[in-house]
Motif scaffolding. Structure first.
Motif, mmCIF file in Angstrom:
data_model
loop_
_atom_site.group_PDB
_atom_site.id
_atom_site.type_symbol
_atom_site.label_atom_id
_atom_site.label_comp_id
_atom_site.label_asym_id
_atom_site.label_seq_id
_atom_site.Cartn_x
_atom_site.Cartn_y
_atom_site.Cartn_z
ATOM 1 N N MET A 2 14.073 -3.395 21.074
ATOM 2 C CA MET A 2 13.823 -4.361 20.019
ATOM 3 C C MET A 2 14.752 -4.087 18.843
ATOM 4 N N ILE A 3 15.429 -5.118 18.366
ATOM 5 C CA ILE A 3 16.295 -5.024 17.199
ATOM 6 C C ILE A 3 15.488 -5.520 16.010
ATOM 7 N N GLU A 4 15.338 -4.672 15.004
ATOM 8 C CA GLU A 4 14.618 -5.046 13.792
ATOM 9 C C GLU A 4 15.620 -5.361 12.697
ATOM 10 N N ILE A 5 15.437 -6.516 12.079
ATOM 11 C CA ILE A 5 16.347 -6.931 11.012
ATOM 12 C C ILE A 5 15.551 -7.360 9.791
ATOM 13 N N ASP A 16 14.053 -10.215 21.816
ATOM 14 C CA ASP A 16 14.550 -8.867 21.550
ATOM 15 C C ASP A 16 14.962 -8.630 20.096
ATOM 16 N N ILE A 17 14.712 -9.607 19.217
ATOM 17 C CA ILE A 17 15.020 -9.459 17.796
ATOM 18 C C ILE A 17 13.762 -9.795 17.004
ATOM 19 N N ARG A 18 13.450 -8.931 16.044
ATOM 20 C CA ARG A 18 12.260 -9.155 15.224
ATOM 21 C C ARG A 18 12.630 -9.061 13.750
ATOM 22 N N LEU A 19 12.273 -10.080 12.988
ATOM 23 C CA LEU A 19 12.466 -10.075 11.540
ATOM 24 C C LEU A 19 11.279 -9.338 10.940
ATOM 25 N N THR A 20 11.535 -8.156 10.394
ATOM 26 C CA THR A 20 10.433 -7.312 9.923
ATOM 27 C C THR A 20 10.308 -7.235 8.410
ATOM 28 N N ALA A 21 11.318 -7.718 7.675
ATOM 29 C CA ALA A 21 11.239 -7.660 6.210
ATOM 30 C C ALA A 21 12.079 -8.788 5.621
ATOM 31 N N THR A 22 11.525 -9.438 4.617
ATOM 32 C CA THR A 22 12.279 -10.447 3.869
ATOM 33 C C THR A 22 12.078 -10.183 2.379
ATOM 34 N N ALA A 23 13.043 -10.621 1.595
ATOM 35 C CA ALA A 23 12.960 -10.440 0.148
ATOM 36 C C ALA A 23 13.830 -11.479 -0.529
ATOM 37 N N ALA A 24 13.499 -11.774 -1.768
ATOM 38 C CA ALA A 24 14.266 -12.735 -2.549
ATOM 39 C C ALA A 24 15.448 -12.091 -3.261
ATOM 40 N N SER A 25 15.469 -10.756 -3.333
ATOM 41 C CA SER A 25 16.561 -10.065 -4.022
ATOM 42 C C SER A 25 16.821 -8.716 -3.366
ATOM 43 N N GLY A 72 10.750 1.626 4.586
ATOM 44 C CA GLY A 72 11.010 1.382 6.002
ATOM 45 C C GLY A 72 11.673 0.059 6.315
ATOM 46 N N ALA A 73 12.355 -0.538 5.356
ATOM 47 C CA ALA A 73 13.054 -1.797 5.615
ATOM 48 C C ALA A 73 14.205 -1.555 6.595
ATOM 49 N N PRO A 74 14.440 -2.497 7.503
ATOM 50 C CA PRO A 74 15.515 -2.324 8.490
ATOM 51 C C PRO A 74 16.883 -2.172 7.826
ATOM 52 N N THR A 75 17.801 -1.508 8.516
ATOM 53 C CA THR A 75 19.149 -1.334 7.981
ATOM 54 C C THR A 75 20.076 -2.474 8.394
ATOM 55 N N ILE A 76 19.649 -3.335 9.303
ATOM 56 C CA ILE A 76 20.407 -4.535 9.639
ATOM 57 C C ILE A 76 19.850 -5.651 8.761
#
Length: 73
Positions: free
Chosen positions: A4-7, A29-38, A47-51
């Motif tokens: 699983m690719i975490e982005i 195989d790709i999961r969006l695990t964190a979003t942010a406005a800035s 633990g935010a993804p590095t991609i």
């Protein structure tokens, strides 16, 4: 899934972030695990993804931590 690719995604447009979430929800195989406005908001998460999908034209007031994001990733 083992491979699983975490982005994460950074954008000040909420609709675009929701579109990313909907799109990646159908990708096995790709999961969006964190979003942010800035960048600041993203870096504050543990633990935010590095991609990262990054808004290349962020509002000027939201760019102060861009060098920190590059250093962290």
């Amino acid at each position: 899934m083992e491979n699983m690719i975490e982005i994460g995604a950074i954008d000040d447009e909420t609709m675009l972030l929701q579109s990313f979430a909907n799109w990646f929800a159908s990708t096995p195989d790709i999961r969006l695990t964190a979003t942010a406005a800035s960048v600041d908001e993203y870096l504050a998460r543990q633990g935010a993804p590095t991609i990262v999908l990054l808004d290349l034209d962020p509002r000027p007031r939201r760019c102060s931590s861009m060098p920190d994001l590059i250093t962290v990733c």
